[in-house]
Design a protein around this motif. Structure first.
Motif, PDB file in Angstrom:
ATOM      1  N   THR A   3      -9.560   8.796   0.798  1.00 20.77           N
ATOM      2  CA  THR A   3     -10.881   9.432   0.818  1.00 20.77           C
ATOM      3  C   THR A   3     -10.706  10.842   0.267  1.00 20.77           C
ATOM      4  OG1 THR A   3     -11.463   8.177   2.779  1.00 20.77           O
ATOM      5  CG2 THR A   3     -12.813  10.097   2.274  1.00 20.77           C
ATOM      6  N   GLU A  45     -14.529   6.291  -1.276  1.00 23.94           N
ATOM      7  CA  GLU A  45     -13.126   5.912  -1.167  1.00 23.94           C
ATOM      8  C   GLU A  45     -12.609   5.606  -2.568  1.00 23.94           C
ATOM      9  OE1 GLU A  45     -11.424   3.772   2.495  1.00 23.94           O
ATOM     10  OE2 GLU A  45     -11.749   2.224   0.979  1.00 23.94           O
ATOM     11  N   ILE A  46     -11.395   6.038  -2.835  1.00 18.33           N
ATOM     12  CA  ILE A  46     -10.835   5.916  -4.176  1.00 18.33           C
ATOM     13  C   ILE A  46      -9.538   5.127  -4.106  1.00 18.33           C
ATOM     14  CG2 ILE A  46      -9.910   7.211  -6.123  1.00 18.33           C
ATOM     15  CD1 ILE A  46     -11.710   9.478  -5.319  1.00 18.33           C
ATOM     16  N   ARG A  47      -9.310   4.307  -5.122  1.00 14.63           N
ATOM     17  CA  ARG A  47      -8.055   3.540  -5.204  1.00 14.63           C
ATOM     18  C   ARG A  47      -7.298   3.963  -6.452  1.00 14.63           C
ATOM     19  NH1 ARG A  47      -9.268  -2.413  -5.324  1.00 14.63           N
ATOM     20  NH2 ARG A  47      -7.014  -2.532  -5.223  1.00 14.63           N
ATOM     21  N   PHE A  48      -5.981   4.050  -6.302  1.00 14.08           N
ATOM     22  CA  PHE A  48      -5.095   4.355  -7.414  1.00 14.08           C
ATOM     23  C   PHE A  48      -4.082   3.219  -7.521  1.00 14.08           C
ATOM     24  CE2 PHE A  48      -6.448   8.436  -5.719  1.00 14.08           C
ATOM     25  CZ  PHE A  48      -6.893   9.086  -6.858  1.00 14.08           C
ATOM     26  N   GLY A  49      -3.830   2.772  -8.736  1.00 11.20           N
ATOM     27  CA  GLY A  49      -2.836   1.729  -8.969  1.00 11.20           C
ATOM     28  C   GLY A  49      -1.593   2.322  -9.595  1.00 11.20           C
ATOM     29  N   THR A  70       0.838  -1.192   0.000  1.00 13.27           N
ATOM     30  CA  THR A  70       0.000   0.000   0.000  1.00 13.27           C
ATOM     31  C   THR A  70       0.871   1.239   0.000  1.00 13.27           C
ATOM     32  OG1 THR A  70      -0.141  -0.050   2.393  1.00 13.27           O
ATOM     33  CG2 THR A  70      -1.905  -1.125   1.197  1.00 13.27           C
ATOM     34  N   ILE A  87      -0.668   0.167  -4.392  1.00 10.72           N
ATOM     35  CA  ILE A  87      -2.057   0.645  -4.426  1.00 10.72           C
ATOM     36  C   ILE A  87      -2.199   1.733  -3.362  1.00 10.72           C
ATOM     37  CG2 ILE A  87      -4.461   0.032  -3.928  1.00 10.72           C
ATOM     38  CD1 ILE A  87      -3.727  -1.224  -6.458  1.00 10.72           C
ATOM     39  N   LEU A  88      -2.826   2.837  -3.741  1.00 12.35           N
ATOM     40  CA  LEU A  88      -3.118   3.920  -2.796  1.00 12.35           C
ATOM     41  C   LEU A  88      -4.632   3.985  -2.631  1.00 12.35           C
ATOM     42  CD1 LEU A  88      -2.446   6.564  -1.189  1.00 12.35           C
ATOM     43  CD2 LEU A  88      -2.672   7.758  -3.352  1.00 12.35           C
ATOM     44  N   THR A  89      -5.091   3.934  -1.397  1.00 14.18           N
ATOM     45  CA  THR A  89      -6.516   4.086  -1.098  1.00 14.18           C
ATOM     46  C   THR A  89      -6.674   5.365  -0.313  1.00 14.18           C
ATOM     47  OG1 THR A  89      -6.771   1.695  -1.019  1.00 14.18           O
ATOM     48  CG2 THR A  89      -8.519   3.002  -0.044  1.00 14.18           C
TER      49      THR A  89
END
Length: 179
Positions: free
Chosen positions: A174, A140-144, A38, A170-172
């Motif tokens: 708000t 909530e948003i995820r970035f790969g 993460t 992966i970055l999660t």
């Protein structure tokens, strides 16, 4: 006699197949890790040619809602780079509901020009902007993130080269909601 030879041959083939299969499974585990590390805001992510430090995630409301990820990117190679996200370009990916969305528009924050090239060891503040589908407001948003690998001597030409990108983190987050 023939039966003994046949049994030994089959036993040898079975042991060889088991050894090769376990060897292949170890290679596959090393190639594609099942759980990605993460990433966190204000912590650099190594993308190969560059270091990417995500700073802020916002959701901007307007005629079209958009997600904006602001970050600092630094070219860590010794030459100017027009492909800081690799070739082919593999910029950070926005993941909504388990699916990727089309690539972001990437701009420099200092003059709002598109990111074209960055110089070595000169950090630039950038923004990645994704338009959101109508009526979708994620909590909530995820970035790969993907990392391009460097090899000092490749097998084809014996020269240094950048190899394909592989998922690295992966970055999660708000998002902050802006009016």
């Amino acid at each position: 006699m023939l039966r003994t030879i046949l049994l030994r041959l089959m036993a040898t083939a079975g042991v060889s197949a088991a050894v090769l299969l376990s060897w292949w499974w170890k290679i596959e585990d090393a190639r594609a890790p099942k759980v990605l590390p993460t990433a966190a805001l204000n912590q650099p992510v190594d993308l190969g040619r560059s270091l990417f430090t995500p700073q802020r995630v916002t959701l901007e409301r307007g005629a079209t809602d958009q997600i904006m990820l602001t970050a600092v990117i630094e070219n860590v190679t010794g030459a100017s780079q027009s492909s800081v996200f690799g070739l082919p370009a593999k910029p950070p990916e926005l993941i909504l509901d388990g699916k990727g969305v089309p690539p972001a528009e990437i701009i420099l924050l200092r003059d709002h020009a598109p990111l074209a090239q960055i110089e070595p060891r000169m950090p630039e503040e950038i923004a990645l902007i994704w338009p959101l589908p109508a009526g979708q407001v994620p909590s909530e948003i995820r970035f790969g993130f993907s990392k391009e690998r460097f090899k000092l001597r490749d097998n084809l030409y014996g020269q240094s080269s950048w190899l394909g990108a592989a998922p690295t983190a992966i970055l999660t987050a708000t998002p902050e909601i802006l009016p």
